[in-house]
Design a protein around this motif. Structure first.
Motif, short mmCIF file in Angstrom:
data_model
loop_
_atom_site.label_atom_id
_atom_site.label_comp_id
_atom_site.label_asym_id
_atom_site.label_seq_id
_atom_site.Cartn_x
_atom_site.Cartn_y
_atom_site.Cartn_z
N CYS A 92 0.74 -4.42 -0.02
CA CYS A 92 -0.03 -5.26 -0.94
C CYS A 92 -1.00 -4.41 -1.74
CB CYS A 92 -0.79 -6.34 -0.16
SG CYS A 92 -1.89 -5.67 1.12
N VAL A 93 -1.65 -5.04 -2.74
CA VAL A 93 -2.67 -4.37 -3.56
C VAL A 93 -4.04 -4.67 -2.96
CG1 VAL A 93 -3.76 -4.27 -5.82
CG2 VAL A 93 -1.27 -4.40 -5.64
N PHE B 22 -7.63 -3.36 -7.61
CA PHE B 22 -7.00 -3.10 -8.90
C PHE B 22 -8.11 -2.84 -9.94
CE2 PHE B 22 -4.55 -3.36 -12.65
CZ PHE B 22 -3.21 -3.28 -12.31
N LEU C 58 -2.69 0.72 -3.09
CA LEU C 58 -1.74 0.04 -2.21
C LEU C 58 -2.21 0.17 -0.77
CD1 LEU C 58 1.70 1.27 -3.65
CD2 LEU C 58 0.79 -1.05 -3.76
N TYR D 129 7.45 -0.55 -6.13
CA TYR D 129 6.79 0.42 -5.26
C TYR D 129 7.41 0.34 -3.86
CZ TYR D 129 3.69 0.07 -9.21
OH TYR D 129 3.22 0.05 -10.49
N GLY E 274 6.56 -4.74 -9.26
CA GLY E 274 5.43 -4.67 -10.17
C GLY E 274 4.98 -6.03 -10.65
N LEU F 249 2.32 -7.55 -8.39
CA LEU F 249 1.12 -6.80 -8.02
C LEU F 249 -0.11 -7.70 -7.90
CD1 LEU F 249 1.32 -3.48 -10.11
CD2 LEU F 249 1.59 -3.76 -7.63
N SER G 258 -0.31 -10.13 -4.84
CA SER G 258 -0.17 -9.59 -3.49
C SER G 258 -1.47 -9.14 -2.88
CB SER G 258 0.80 -8.40 -3.51
OG SER G 258 0.22 -7.32 -4.24
#
Length: 415
Positions: free
Chosen positions: A316-317, A320, A329, A386, A405, A408, A411
């Motif tokens: 997961c992110v 950001f 990540l 990714y 992507g 992103l 997540s």
């Protein structure tokens, strides 16, 4: 034909092939096809290879399958590679197509239903009048893969056994004008498929040929999965369990020269637990068809277990930063965890671009977060996907965790 029951016929070259452009308005060829197609519902066939398209064209090989008792009969008519287009005097268009694709589906279905399989066609299987060598090789491969019980053909007007295709006998079926034909009997209790030759319309008492219905299976295959609880592999040893293979009520197994253990397998399958990952084992099996007595065959060989296939989870992110063009990540390690020494690789992939290795296993870093500075690379983070995987010299590669992507911003890590 209606007065002879039960009779299921197929078309040969004299029924339609030779009549195209050689009989008034192609009505002879059309009549043969119409009679056959009209018989399908009366015969209650399981499947047929013909459709009437929206543009009115009748398309297909006109093959059909019919199960009688323990046998599925598959009729391929003139030849499995035969194709022809013609228009009749009734302004009806016909497109006769090869039947190999349809045949494969019928073989799969018959085997799944536990049926023996008999293929009927007019020309001999090796006839090279139609199709290519690759087509013929595909037919032979299908016959071998599904262990077809027998193939019957006509055309030559002789009655004899011809060269087999693998374990499948091929029979030349005779001709009515010569008063010759073949009669076959299936006796599962005796494990015998017996064929008799008739001359002068009288069936002989001595078999022309006799083949075993069920055969000993080939060497076993192996498949593997992670053992629940972690740290070990479960291996599945499987002997062929298709209709023409014997069911093996008893299998004895020895691993790495150890004592034999007796199994009463279901579907010719044995499970082996507590195996080490990435390890080569030797095995020996003793196969029995009944309790007591000597084994009917002894097999030996080796197999290698894979690494534990547990991917990292919850990729997961964690953060950001759209202003400075980076994000972080985060993931959880595989379960069971890899033991030292191990490394982690992080990759970003985008169509038409080389793989961007964000972190290489050569770095031998074990942290479960990774900063991806996409702006420095001039990349759009939402166009990439990714992936994260682990590696160790003892366990090899783990399975891969992936994140698209486009996901992103959906997540966000919840841990």
């Amino acid at each position: 034909m209606d007065n002879v029951t039960p009779t299921y016929y197929g078309l040969g070259n004299h029924d339609y092939d030779n009549n195209v452009d050689d009989c008034l308005l192609n009505l002879c060829a059309e009549r043969s096809l119409k009679f056959l197609e009209a018989s399908f519902s009366k015969w209650q066939v399981e499947d047929k290879d013909v459709i009437r398209r929206n543009d009115g064209v009748w398309q297909g090989s006109y093959g059909y399958s019919k199960t009688v008792g323990a046998i599925t009969f598959i009729q391929l008519n003139n030849h499995y590679n035969y194709s022809r287009r013609f228009t009749s005097g009734t302004n009806t268009h016909y497109e006769i197509t090869p039947s190999l694709d349809w045949l494969e589906k019928q073989l799969v279905k018959a085997q799944a239903n536990g049926k023996f399989i008999v293929i009927n066609l007019h020309r001999p299987p090796a006839d090279s009048t139609y199709g290519s060598e690759a087509d013929r090789e595909r037919f032979y491969q299908l016959v071998n893969a599904f262990k077809v019980l027998a193939i019957f053909h006509g055309h030559t007007h002789e009655a004899a056994r011809r060269a087999s295709i693998g374990v499948t006998p091929v029979y030349d079926s005779g001709a009515s004008f010569k008063q010759t034909f073949l009669v076959s009997e299936l006796d599962e209790g005796a494990n015998a498929f017996t064929t008799f030759l008739a001359r002068n319309n009288t069936v002989g008492s001595t078999p022309l040929d006799k083949v075993d219905i069920r055969l000993l299976p080939p060497l076993p295959t192996f498949s593997f999965q992670n053992q629940p609880g972690g740290g070990a592999i479960v291996a599945t040893l499987a002997y062929d369990n298709t209709p023409r293979s014997f069911h093996l009520p008893i299998i004895e197994l020895s691993i790495d020269g150890g004592a034999f253990k007796r199994y009463t397998p279901s579907n010719n399958v044995i499970l082996m637990y507590d195996l080490k990952p990435r390890t080569t084992y030797t095995y020996k099996t003793r196969l029995y068809l009944a309790a007591g007595g000597n084994p009917i065959r002894v097999d030996d060989g080796s197999f290698e277990t894979p690494a534990i296939e547990s991917p990292p989870t919850d990729l997961c992110v964690n953060f950001f930063d759209a202003i400075d063009g980076w994000f972080e990540l985060k993931w959880k390690p595989p379960t069971p965890p890899f033991t030292m020494p191990y490394a982690i690789q992080v990759e970003a992939n985008e169509p038409a671009h080389a793989t961007w290795v964000v972190r290489s296993i050569g770095e031998f870093r074990q942290t479960t977060t990774q900063v991806v500075r996409y702006e420095e690379k001039g990349r759009n983070p939402f166009n990439m996907s990714y992936s994260v995987f682990y590696w160790s010299p003892t366990l090899g590669y783990s399975a891969t965790a992936t994140l698209k992507g486009e996901d992103l911003l959906k997540s966000g890590c919840q841990y």
